[in-house]
Structure formats: structure tokens, C-alpha cells
Design an enzyme around this catalytic site. Structure first.
Site: not given
Length: 484
Positions: A88, A90-91, A111, A123, A181, A250, A260
Site C-alpha cells: 500500500g 506507505g508514504r 510522495k 516513517d 498496478r 507493485d 517508480d
């Protein structure tokens, strides 16, 4: 934030709620705008020139989002180096879908914007270097005419982020056709049940492949379409020597865009086994393996689609396998067409593939520069001196000239074809690292100069000729990092 031209019409949140979670980006303590892609903004019908630098920073840090934005993070899974994981965003937070004046729909995503329910202990932050790297490489890919997500802005947050050391925090605003994705389907198929996954199939077709609406077998038709898009994309990567570095499912976009830019890099000397990613110890995602990995990823998509290909699992598997096994043939045909273009060849001759393979073998055996060699032979005059003086190259060059005589087109047509497919400039890894290091030290001039050089990669402009030079031994980059 008014007057920027945003027109949000977010359809993704009409999907079942298990596919996303609403949430706002973290507040940046002291945001500053460092990069703004005005050309991209204009093409999207956006303008930020009326905003002060402070207001631009507040916008792209997520502190003051535009009207209509409803931030959310997406849920998905991924096969990371072959192993299935629930992942997922995450940031990252998607602001929504902006409708451009060209009728295109653009995901706008922040992002490095803080923790989400998918952060898995991370984090949720990003640092300046990786965000600038994505901005630079994604723009370079766009100018190389390769399908890609793009970067709208980079801001520093004023917050130090701990990695191996304290680094300046930053956010990237990414633009994509969508963030669907292979891993989105894997998540739906494994965790959410058939009804959710079927809605996702319909949504993907409506958003990206409306020509497939009404297909007798929509899941199989979608699989075939995505496979063709991926074969085309990987062919482009191979054309310019690009190595994605982390082709997990992903990171495989269903729209066919490069998604990415973590430990990615471009080859200097030609070697099919080239790996740059610091975490790819076994070379799974090496340059030559990228087509095979694309096929492997497509097989994972096929697995997720099986219930909708046919209710009989055995028959569904048979149909999906037939499709996936076509990939090598489809890719090879595209690759041959691409390589003929790089060599300025029209039509098809049986001697073409041996001619191509022999040149690649020569490049590999002589540690020749991939980009510069193809640019050198794209000129009217025969390249001379150095490696080109060797007997093996001379013999190959004569064979190539004999083949070009069969084109039945003027020599200039061959040269034009080559110069449209062989860039003079790529983002050389050592130049990228130099620009990033200067940015960390507070100077963005080298970064902006490199960005300007890469705007016209198919031209050998005197002003930027120094950027064509391969690295010296002391400048070589052997590893790249994902930045998380």
C-alpha cells in the site's frame, strides 16, 4: 488554493473502500519550493505563476490543498523479489484525478507525505536526493519518448529525516495516468473477494482501455492489452539502456507507464548482466532480465484474473497460460523492430538478427559505451579510431552497409530513423550523482543544467556536449539506492 486551474473528478473513490484510505498529508514545518515543472503544468491546464514562492511551497507540501482535492492512500500488494507481501501507499497520498484541457485524466500524488495505514512501521517520509532523482529521471524518460509518470514539483520540508544519517526531508508531486498496478489486482483477488475484483476490472477497462468495453471475455482482453503495453514499454527501456532496478509487481503500472524511480540507472558500457540496485544481489532485475520479469509479473496478473477468465479454473488457467506464453514472441518482434530502427534498417531480412546480435556481442566484448556507439554510427561518416579501428568492427560495419543498400530508401532516411531512436544524451549516472550531491550542498545549478541538457536528448547540442562523456574510472557509479 484558488486560481491554479485544478479540475478534480476523482472516480477511484467510487470503488469499494477496502482499496483505499482517506487521510491528509502531514504538515511540513518549513516548506520551500525547489523545483516546479512549468511546462508540465501548462500542458495540464495549470498555472502557478500568480502564487508566491511561499504559497507554491504550501500547495506542494500539502499544507494548503486545492479545492476539490480529497487525499487518499491506495491499498495494494506486491511480489517483491518474487515474494508476496501486502503493501500500500506507505508514504504517499493521491490528491485526486485532475481533468486536463486535453480531456486526459491525471492522478496527482504527493510522495513522502507522511504515515498512512500502509506504512508498516516506516516513517512515511522521503528525502531530497531520491525525490530529485525521480524528478530528473522521469523527465528524461519523457523527453526520450518513453511512457512514464512525471514530476510536477519538489519541495523541501524543513524536517531532517533519519536514514543512515540525517538528511533533508522532501516531497515529490507525481503525475500519472493512474496508479493502478498489477499489485492492485493481486490485493483485490487475495484479500477482497470476487465482487471487488470484478469492479476493479471494469474500472481499469473504463479508465485505460475503453475499446475493450463489451468484450466477450473482458478479463482475458485486459490481460492481452496490458501484456502488449508492457512489451512495448520494456522494448523502450532496452532501446536506451535503462535499468528499472526494482520490477516488483507493485511497480508495474497497468497503463503501461514507467512507475517508480528508486534504484534505477542507465548503462554506460554495454553488459546485459548490468545491475545497479544495491538490494539486487542475485541480478533478478538485471538489464537483460527485464523482459523475462515482465512476463513473470504478467503471470501474477493472470493469476489474479483467473476467476473472471473462466469459472472452470482449469480452463481459465489454460487460456491465461496461452496468453502469457505469447509474450516472448510479442516482445521479440517489437525488439527486432526497435533494433532495426537503431540501425536504420527498413523492411525485414533474415540476416538482420545475426547482424544485430553480432554488434551487441562486439559491444559487450569490447566494453564499448552503449549510447555513444549507437550515436556514432548514426552519423553519415564512418566512425574512426579507438575501438572502431579494430578488424571485428570494420568487418561488421561492411556487413551493415551491405544490408543498408537493401533499404531501397535514401541514406538520409536511414540516418533520420537512427537519430530518432538513438539518443545522444542520457542521464549518465555519475552526472546524476554529481547534481544530487550539489543540491544537498545547497546548489541546484548543476541539477538544472543537467535537466536542460536532457530536454532534447536526440540532438547533439554543443552547449551540452560534455554530458555525453562516459564516466572516468573514479566517477563510475556501481550501486544505486531506493531511498526508503
Amino acid at each position: 488554493m484558488k486560481g491554479c486551474g485544478f479540475q478534480f473528478d476523482t472516480t477511484y473513490m467510487a470503488l469499494p473502500s477496502q482499496l483505499f484510505t482517506k487521510g491528509r498529508p502531514d504538515q511540513a514545518p518549513s516548506p520551500k519550493i525547489v523545483m516546479l515543472n512549468s511546462a508540465l503544468a501548462t500542458s495540464m491546464g495549470l498555472t502557478f505563476s500568480h502564487l508566491t514562492k511561499k504559497e507554491q511551497a504550501e500547495l506542494f507540501s500539502g499544507s494548503r490543498l486545492p479545492k476539490g482535492a480529497e487525499p487518499f492512500s491506495q491499498a495494494y500488494a506486491g511480489h517483491q523479489f518474487g515474494y508476496f507481501n501486502i503493501l500500500g501507499d506507505g508514504r504517499a497520498h493521491v490528491w485526486g484525478e485532475h481533468l486536463g484541457p486535453d480531456g486526459e485524466r491525471y492522478d496527482i500524488q504527493s510522495k513522502g507525505s507522511g504515515r498512512t495505514p500502509y506504512s508498516r512501521g516506516g516513517d512515511g517520509k522521503a528525502t531530497l536526493g531520491p525525490m530529485l532523482r525521480e524528478y530528473l529521471i522521469s523527465e528524461a524518460m519523457h523527453h526520450l519518448k518513453i511512457p512514464t509518470t512525471r514530476s510536477l514539483a519538489v519541495v523541501t520540508t524543513g524536517e531532517p529525516i533519519l536514514r543512515e544519517e540525517l538528511l533533508p526531508g522532501a516531497l515529490l508531486t507525481r503525475v500519472a495516468s493512474s496508479h493502478l498496478r498489477v499489485g492492485t489486482f493481486s490485493f483485490a483477488a487475495n484479500k477482497l473477494g470476487e465482487k471487488v475484483a470484478e469492479k476493479l476490472i471494469d474500472y481499469t477497462i473504463e479508465r485505460h482501455y475503453p475499446a475493450l468495453i463489451g468484450s466477450r471475455n473482458k478479463a482475458l482482453a485486459l490481460l492481452e492489452m496490458v501484456m502488449d503495453k508492457q512489451a512495448e514499454l520494456i522494448t523502450h527501456w532496452m532501446r536506451v539502456g535503462f535499468i528499472h532496478g526494482v520490477m516488483n509487481t507493485d511497480n508495474m503500472s497497468l497503463s503501461g507507464e514507467t512507475l517508480d524511480y528508486g534504484p534505477c540507472a542507465f548503462m554506460d558500457t554495454y553488459d546485459p548482466h548490468t545491475v545497479f540496485s544495491s538490494i539486487d544481489d542475485l541480478g533478478r532485475y538485471a538489464y537483460a532480465n527485464q523482459p523475462k520479469i515482465a512476463q513473470w509479473n504478467l503471470a501474477r496478473l493472470a493469476e489474479a484474473l483467473l476467476p473472471w477468465i473462466d469459472h472452470n479454473t482449469s480452463h481459465a488457467t489454460h487460456l491465461a497460460t496461452e496468453i502469457i506464453e505469447q509474450f516472448p514472441k510479442i516482445y521479440h518482434k517489437k525488439w527486432l523492430t526497435m533494433m532495426r530502427s537503431k540501425l536504420g534498417l527498413f523492411g525485414e531480412q533474415k540476416s538482420d538478427e545475426p547482424l544485430i546480435v553480432d554488434l551487441l556481442d562486439w559491444l559487450n566484448n569490447n566494453h564499448a559505451d552503449y549510447t555513444n556507439t549507437f550515436w556514432d554510427i548514426s552519423q553519415k561518416a564512418q566512425p574512426i579510431g579507438g575501438l572502431y579501428a579494430g578488424k571485428s568492427f570494420q568487418a561488421w560495419y561492411l556487413r551493415w552497409q551491405d544490408r543498408r543498400k537493401q533499404n531501397r530508401k535514401p541514406l538520409q532516411s536511414s540516418i533520420d530513423l537512427m537519430q530518432k531512436n538513438n539518443p545522444a544524451l542520457i542521464p549518465r549516472n555519475h552526472r546524476v550523482e554529481q547534481a544530487l550531491q550539489a543540491a544537498h550542498a545547497g546548489s541546484f545549478t548543476p541539477f538544472k543544467q543537467l535537466l536542460a541538457a536532457l530536454e532534447k536528448p536526440y540532438e547533439d547540442r554543443a552547449l551540452f556536449r560534455a554530458y555525453r562523456a562516459p564516466p572516468s574510472p573514479s566517477e563510475r557509479v556501481y550501486q544505486t539506492f531506493c531511498g526508503t
